[in-house]
Design an enzyme around this catalytic site. Structure first.
Site, mmCIF file in Angstrom:
data_model
loop_
_atom_site.group_PDB
_atom_site.id
_atom_site.type_symbol
_atom_site.label_atom_id
_atom_site.label_comp_id
_atom_site.label_asym_id
_atom_site.label_seq_id
_atom_site.Cartn_x
_atom_site.Cartn_y
_atom_site.Cartn_z
ATOM 1 N N LYS A 256 0.840 -0.993 -0.097
ATOM 2 C CA LYS A 256 -0.067 0.025 0.107
ATOM 3 C C LYS A 256 0.838 1.357 0.089
ATOM 4 C CE LYS A 256 -3.745 2.042 2.718
ATOM 5 N NZ LYS A 256 -4.792 1.650 4.068
ATOM 6 N N SER B 76 -9.476 1.428 3.017
ATOM 7 C CA SER B 76 -8.657 2.416 2.258
ATOM 8 C C SER B 76 -7.620 1.753 1.541
ATOM 9 C CB SER B 76 -7.968 3.572 3.261
ATOM 10 O OG SER B 76 -7.303 2.824 4.148
ATOM 11 N N SER C 214 -9.509 -0.786 7.244
ATOM 12 C CA SER C 214 -9.077 -0.663 6.049
ATOM 13 C C SER C 214 -8.410 -2.076 5.405
ATOM 14 C CB SER C 214 -7.956 0.605 5.779
ATOM 15 O OG SER C 214 -8.657 1.617 5.794
HETATM 16 N N1 GLN Z 1 -12.904 3.798 6.850
HETATM 17 C C1 GLN Z 1 -12.349 3.928 8.056
HETATM 18 C C2 GLN Z 1 -11.751 5.727 8.172
HETATM 19 O O1 GLN Z 1 -11.891 6.124 6.860
HETATM 20 C C3 GLN Z 1 -11.042 3.308 8.245
HETATM 21 C C4 GLN Z 1 -10.000 3.599 7.600
HETATM 22 C C5 GLN Z 1 -8.525 2.935 7.820
HETATM 23 O O2 GLN Z 1 -8.632 1.751 8.399
HETATM 24 N N2 GLN Z 1 -7.507 3.500 7.194
HETATM 25 O O3 GLN Z 1 -11.392 6.140 8.942
#
Ligand code: GLN
Length: 477
Positions: free
Chosen positions: A74, A149, A173
């Site tokens: 990532k 994400s 994420s």
């Molecule tokens: N979807 C969650 C957020 O937007 C988690 C994001 C993540 O785990 N990086 O905060």
């Protein structure tokens, strides 16, 4: 697809070559990448094949060389000499000066790097649509999101374009894209994996974790990347936890108030989860115990105060002076404001919410209150493992939604994390496994949540039910 450990053994014993392994994933990239767009960096097949061939030649000559299996990373995790954008225009030209600890560990274990994968800007999001660069498509249906994400890592594994991938999980994420793309992912116990070299989002929540095509593969990768690291003071090594033999009696916690708990789930998620409850209840040695899981649902409001607070503080370093892009102007304030304006809408929203919740006069009402509730939630979750070995719930309330569907409605987007955020708030490990219910072409995720430090035990428990899980191959759709 053969497991990572099989490939490693086959390459070591001469039954397979690094070139063959590399070619197999490059073929997938050639077939899918132009439509899916999982990577932010350009894949260079010639260079990757060259690296694999060099290893094969060395093995032929000396009898020893690393396997060279390629992993996707990532793009908020540092790989020396490669761009590190975190999906933001603020780091468009930034090149990593060093390896993240996890990357160094993968290198030491003989892995190669395919490239950097797309993500929501700063990892804020659930669909990868907040990337400042481009959209990534779900490999199982290009009109749908891959989740976020870590959507690029999920998508590349979904089309089998690498042997494994790393993502970061602050509130779900890696589990959410795993669920949407039909693969496996493990959010390790907080502190088990070093965060050195990961661009911080919420430092008390973030964990890097593996994504792969089987429980064995994610466990293998966890073993490679875990461990105490002097460069991350929150990291630590965990003692080995007693294992569960494949026939030992185990207790699985499931929601006592099923209808309330599944409120907000779509048809396929209900169907798939109910199928799995049924499957577990017929599995020998498994006892289902009803647990009141309603406290878990308080995770969302707590998370959406704490995460933006930590993010607003972590992001202050991207000010046009210390890191990344700098847009020049006549005064320092204008330099700051012009440069910070490079951030996208969602990032601005998070910084504003976080700054507000931490400001004098509001801190007690928001940040402090959320922190107190978080402590209560942690106490509660730890107690649950006195009555069961693992909690099993869906990973997300719905299957992958259509691109664009939740972009104008942040609350609908945040609700995608309803079942994942409590895990980060409390630091426990969770594993998402794929299943395709009959009524749907798209998969759902079955999430196993375990006690702190019981990451491998969780994998062993999930393996009991392995025959139920299917990682859908986009070729076969
Ligand atoms: N979807 C969650 C957020 O937007 C988690 C994001 C993540 O785990 N990086 O905060």
């Amino acid at each position: 697809m053969k497991s990572i450990s099989c490939w490693v053994n086959d390459i070591a014993s001469g039954k397979a070559t690094s070139t063959e392994a590399m070619q197999s994933v490059l073929d997938r990239v050639a077939r899918y990448e132009s439509q899916v767009k999982a990577f932010l960096s350009q894949i260079d097949p010639t260079c990757l094949l060259e690296q694999a061939r060099t290893l094969d030649d060395l093995r032929d000559k000396t009898g020893q060389a690393s396997h060279g299996l390629p992993i996707a990373i990532k793009d908020n995790i540092s790989v020396t000499g490669q761009p590190l954008t975190a999906g933001s225009k603020m780091l468009e030209h930034f090149v990593s000066p060093y390896d993240a600890t996890v990357v160094q560990k993968l290198r030491d274990h003989g892995f190669l790097f395919m490239g950097k994968t797309n993500l929501d800007e700063w990892a804020f999001g659930s669909s990868t649509e907040h990337s400042a660069y481009h959209l990534t498509h779900n490999p199982l249906d290009f009109d749908h999101v891959p989740g976020g994400s870590s959507g690029g890592s999920g998508a590349v594994m979904g089309y089998r374009g690498a042997f494994g991938a790393l993502g970061s999980d602050t509130g779900g994420s890696i589990r959410l894209p795993a669920s949407y793309c039909g693969i496996y992912a493990l959010k390790p116990t907080y502190g088990r994996v070093s965060r050195f070299g990961l661009i911080a989002f919420g430092s008390s929540l973030d964990q890097i974790g593996p994504m792969g095509l089987s429980i064995d593969d994610v466990a293998y990768l966890l073993h490679v990347i875990e461990g105490n690291d002097s460069l991350d003071e929150t990291s630590r090594s965990f003692d080995a936890v007693e294992t569960v033999s494949s026939d030992a009696a185990i207790k699985i916690g499931v929601p006592a108030h099923m209808n309330n708990f599944l409120d907000g789930c779509d048809g396929p998620t209900r169907e798939g989860y109910e199928n799995f409850l049924n499957h577990m209840s017929k599995t020998q040695g498994v006892e289902l115990v009803s647990v009141d899981l309603s406290p878990l649902m308080s995770g969302l409001p707590i998370y959406y105060v704490i995460a933006p607070c930590e993010a607003s503080s972590n992001l202050s370093r991207f000010d046009g002076i210390r890191y990344g892009e700098r847009l020049t102007d006549s005064t320092l304030t204008e330099v700051y404001s012009k440069t910070r304006a490079l951030m996208g809408q969602e990032a601005k929203l998070r910084v504003l919410v976080g700054t507000f919740c931490l400001s004098a006069g509001h801190k007690e009402a928001f940040y402090q209150k959320a922190s107190d509730l978080r402590n209560k939630l942690s106490g509660w979750i730890h107690d649950q493992f006195d009555v069961c070995d693992a909690i099993v719930i869906p990973t997300t309330p719905t299957v992958a939604f259509k691109l664009g569907e939740r972009m104008d409605d942040p609350i609908a987007m945040y609700k995608s994390d309803a079942y994942t955020v409590a895990v980060n708030l409390t630091g426990v490990p969770a594993l998402s496994c794929p299943h395709v219910p009959q009524s749907s072409k798209l998969p759902i995720g079955i999430q196993f949540i375990g006690a702190q430090g019981h990451d491998y035990r969780l994998c062993e428990i999930a393996k009991r039910f392995e025959s139920f899980f299917v990682s859908p191959d986009p070729d076969k759709e």
